[in-house]
Scaffold this active site. Structure first.
Site, PDB file in Angstrom:
ATOM      1  N   GLY A 244     -44.838  39.273 -45.241  1.00 21.36           N
ATOM      2  CA  GLY A 244     -44.559  38.395 -46.380  1.00 21.36           C
ATOM      3  C   GLY A 244     -44.888  36.924 -46.161  1.00 21.36           C
ATOM      4  O   GLY A 244     -45.618  36.319 -46.936  1.00 21.36           O
TER       5      GLY A 244
ATOM      6  N   HIS B 154     -44.267  43.923 -42.495  1.00 17.90           N
ATOM      7  CA  HIS B 154     -43.451  42.735 -42.774  1.00 17.90           C
ATOM      8  C   HIS B 154     -44.281  41.453 -42.623  1.00 17.90           C
ATOM      9  O   HIS B 154     -44.002  40.618 -41.750  1.00 17.90           O
ATOM     10  CB  HIS B 154     -42.205  42.696 -41.889  1.00 17.90           C
ATOM     11  CG  HIS B 154     -41.095  41.900 -42.509  1.00 17.90           C
ATOM     12  ND1 HIS B 154     -39.768  42.228 -42.364  1.00 17.90           N
ATOM     13  CD2 HIS B 154     -41.111  40.782 -43.278  1.00 17.90           C
ATOM     14  CE1 HIS B 154     -39.033  41.339 -43.019  1.00 17.90           C
ATOM     15  NE2 HIS B 154     -39.831  40.460 -43.575  1.00 17.90           N
TER      16      HIS B 154
ATOM     17  N   ASP C  61     -43.592  46.348 -47.660  1.00 17.14           N
ATOM     18  CA  ASP C  61     -43.771  45.374 -46.579  1.00 17.14           C
ATOM     19  C   ASP C  61     -42.530  45.320 -45.695  1.00 17.14           C
ATOM     20  O   ASP C  61     -42.556  44.733 -44.625  1.00 17.14           O
ATOM     21  CB  ASP C  61     -44.055  43.979 -47.171  1.00 17.14           C
ATOM     22  CG  ASP C  61     -44.469  42.964 -46.097  1.00 17.14           C
ATOM     23  OD1 ASP C  61     -45.278  43.339 -45.223  1.00 17.14           O
ATOM     24  OD2 ASP C  61     -43.986  41.823 -46.126  1.00 17.14           O
TER      25      ASP C  61
ATOM     26  N   GLU D 137     -36.259  48.199 -39.238  1.00 18.56           N
ATOM     27  CA  GLU D 137     -37.524  47.759 -38.638  1.00 18.56           C
ATOM     28  C   GLU D 137     -37.324  47.536 -37.143  1.00 18.56           C
ATOM     29  O   GLU D 137     -36.266  47.058 -36.744  1.00 18.56           O
ATOM     30  CB  GLU D 137     -37.972  46.423 -39.291  1.00 18.56           C
ATOM     31  CG  GLU D 137     -38.434  46.597 -40.718  1.00 18.56           C
ATOM     32  CD  GLU D 137     -38.736  45.265 -41.400  1.00 18.56           C
ATOM     33  OE1 GLU D 137     -38.923  44.255 -40.694  1.00 18.56           O
ATOM     34  OE2 GLU D 137     -38.777  45.238 -42.641  1.00 18.56           O
TER      35      GLU D 137
ATOM     36  N   ARG E  17     -36.311  43.497 -48.845  1.00 20.68           N
ATOM     37  CA  ARG E  17     -35.671  44.039 -47.658  1.00 20.68           C
ATOM     38  C   ARG E  17     -35.559  45.567 -47.787  1.00 20.68           C
ATOM     39  O   ARG E  17     -35.260  46.097 -48.867  1.00 20.68           O
ATOM     40  CB  ARG E  17     -34.247  43.484 -47.480  1.00 20.68           C
ATOM     41  CG  ARG E  17     -34.181  42.095 -46.871  1.00 20.68           C
ATOM     42  CD  ARG E  17     -34.650  42.074 -45.413  1.00 20.68           C
ATOM     43  NE  ARG E  17     -34.592  40.753 -44.813  1.00 20.68           N
ATOM     44  CZ  ARG E  17     -35.570  39.844 -44.821  1.00 20.68           C
ATOM     45  NH1 ARG E  17     -36.711  40.111 -45.411  1.00 20.68           N
ATOM     46  NH2 ARG E  17     -35.421  38.688 -44.218  1.00 20.68           N
TER      47      ARG E  17
HETATM   48  C1  GLV Z   1     -38.870  37.247 -44.454  1.00 20.98           C
HETATM   49  O1  GLV Z   1     -38.736  38.394 -44.650  1.00 20.98           O
HETATM   50  C2  GLV Z   1     -37.875  36.274 -44.721  1.00 20.98           C
HETATM   51  O2  GLV Z   1     -36.760  36.622 -45.129  1.00 20.98           O
HETATM   52  O3  GLV Z   1     -38.155  35.091 -44.520  1.00 20.98           O
END
Ligand code: GLV
Length: 317
Positions: A285, A283, A260, A265, A236
């Site tokens: 992920g 972002h 990422d 954001e 984060r």
């Molecule tokens: C993505 O960033 C999540 O927290 O699932």
């Protein structure tokens, strides 16, 4: 059938499952709802399936209709939701752990490789017709034998450690508590971040954003790293003080970053765009089809379980 609001458009398979399970309100245009729109649209609903783009702060939660019993976040992180405010209103909050660990760890490794091997500069140069080969062109940092510091050795951190080990990296980590030998697999535990950062040629941030981890990378702690270290973040943005990191990049104290996730954001600090060695992803992920379906399934199951039994194994408040 229970009525739920799903704030963002989901993959078709997930919306089909929601239709079989509930009476859902979909967001067909995938519009980014304002907080007041979420409040208004959740009228008559029993639950809300939120995404990390929804800011469920105290004021929003306090204004939700009394019928709302659960906020099921379509993410493992839940920093977008004020857990205490929800608890005070008797609203359960759930997340989607485990199902996204592999996909997120893959992006964690991509960030390490991208930052260390100067992928951002390489892509830019190849696209802009600046193709060139020479023995000393875009020389990067090889991972073999390099020390990888992992901040937060949970499921994602452990998976990144496993892949990094196979690349010849030496694993160090800091975590709230030391892992068992079979989970640690020889990784070196550091009780405090100063000790971890001082041996981190590359850092991978994998811990949740909490009051304790907020701005953990800051003006003071960035100095703990060896000169020319690489910092990557798959967790984060709130964990990083952007001004301090951008300053360290400009001074070459930090060689490169792989990011990422960002504070605020989608309006990340524009300073990162000016840095050639910054490998920046939006972002991504958990962004694979299988993972997004598994996350949505779990988010739907969490609502179902909670509305049926009054409890849920993925409840976080
Ligand atoms: C993505 O960033 C999540 O927290 O699932």
């Amino acid at each position: 059938m229970k009525k739920i609001l799903i704030t963002r458009k989901l993959i078709k398979e997930s919306e089909d499952k929601a239709t079989k399970t509930f009476d859902p309100i979909f967001n067909t245009n995938d519009e980014l709802y304002s907080q007041s729109k979420v409040i208004q649209m959740s009228k008559g609903c029993d639950g809300i399936l939120t995404s990390l783009t929804d800011k469920m702060d105290q004021e929003t939660i306090n204004n939700l209709p009394d019928t709302i019993k659960i906020i099921s976040n379509f993410a493992v992180g839940f920093g977008n939701i004020d857990l205490e405010a929800a608890k005070k209103r008797g609203i359960a909050v759930t997340n989607t752990p485990e199902v996204l660990s592999d996909a997120t760890a893959e992006i964690g490794i991509l960030l390490i490789l991208g930052a260390c091997r100067r992928a951002a500069e390489g892509i830019e140069s190849a696209r802009e017709g600046g193709w060139k080969w020479s023995a000393d062109y875009l020389i990067g940092k090889q991972l073999t034998g390099t020390r990888l510091g992992i901040l937060g050795m949970g499921r994602i951190g452990q998976k990144i450690a496993k892949i990094a080990r196979s690349l010849g990296m030496i694993i160090h980590y800091h975590n709230r508590s030391k892992l068992s030998d079979e989970k640690e697999l020889g990784a070196v535990y550091h009780k405090d971040i100063k000790s971890l950062f001082s041996v981190s040629d590359v850092l991978s941030i994998c811990c949740p954003a909490t009051k304790e981890t907020e701005n953990m990378i800051n003006k003071e702690t960035v100095e703990f790293f060896p000169k020319g270290a690489v910092i990557t973040n798959v967790a984060r943005g709130d964990i990083v003080d952007d001004e301090a990191l951008i300053d360290a990049l400009n001074r070459r104290k930090i060689y490169a970053v792989g990011l990422d996730v960002y504070k605020n954001e989608p309006n990340l600090n524009p300073g990162y765009f000016k840095i050639k060695s910054a490998f920046i992803l939006p972002h991504l992920g958990s962004a694979t089809k299988d993972t997004r379906i598994a996350m949505a399934n779990l988010a739907i199951d969490n609502i179902n379980e909670f509305l049926k039994t009054g409890n849920c194994k993925n409840k976080v408040n």
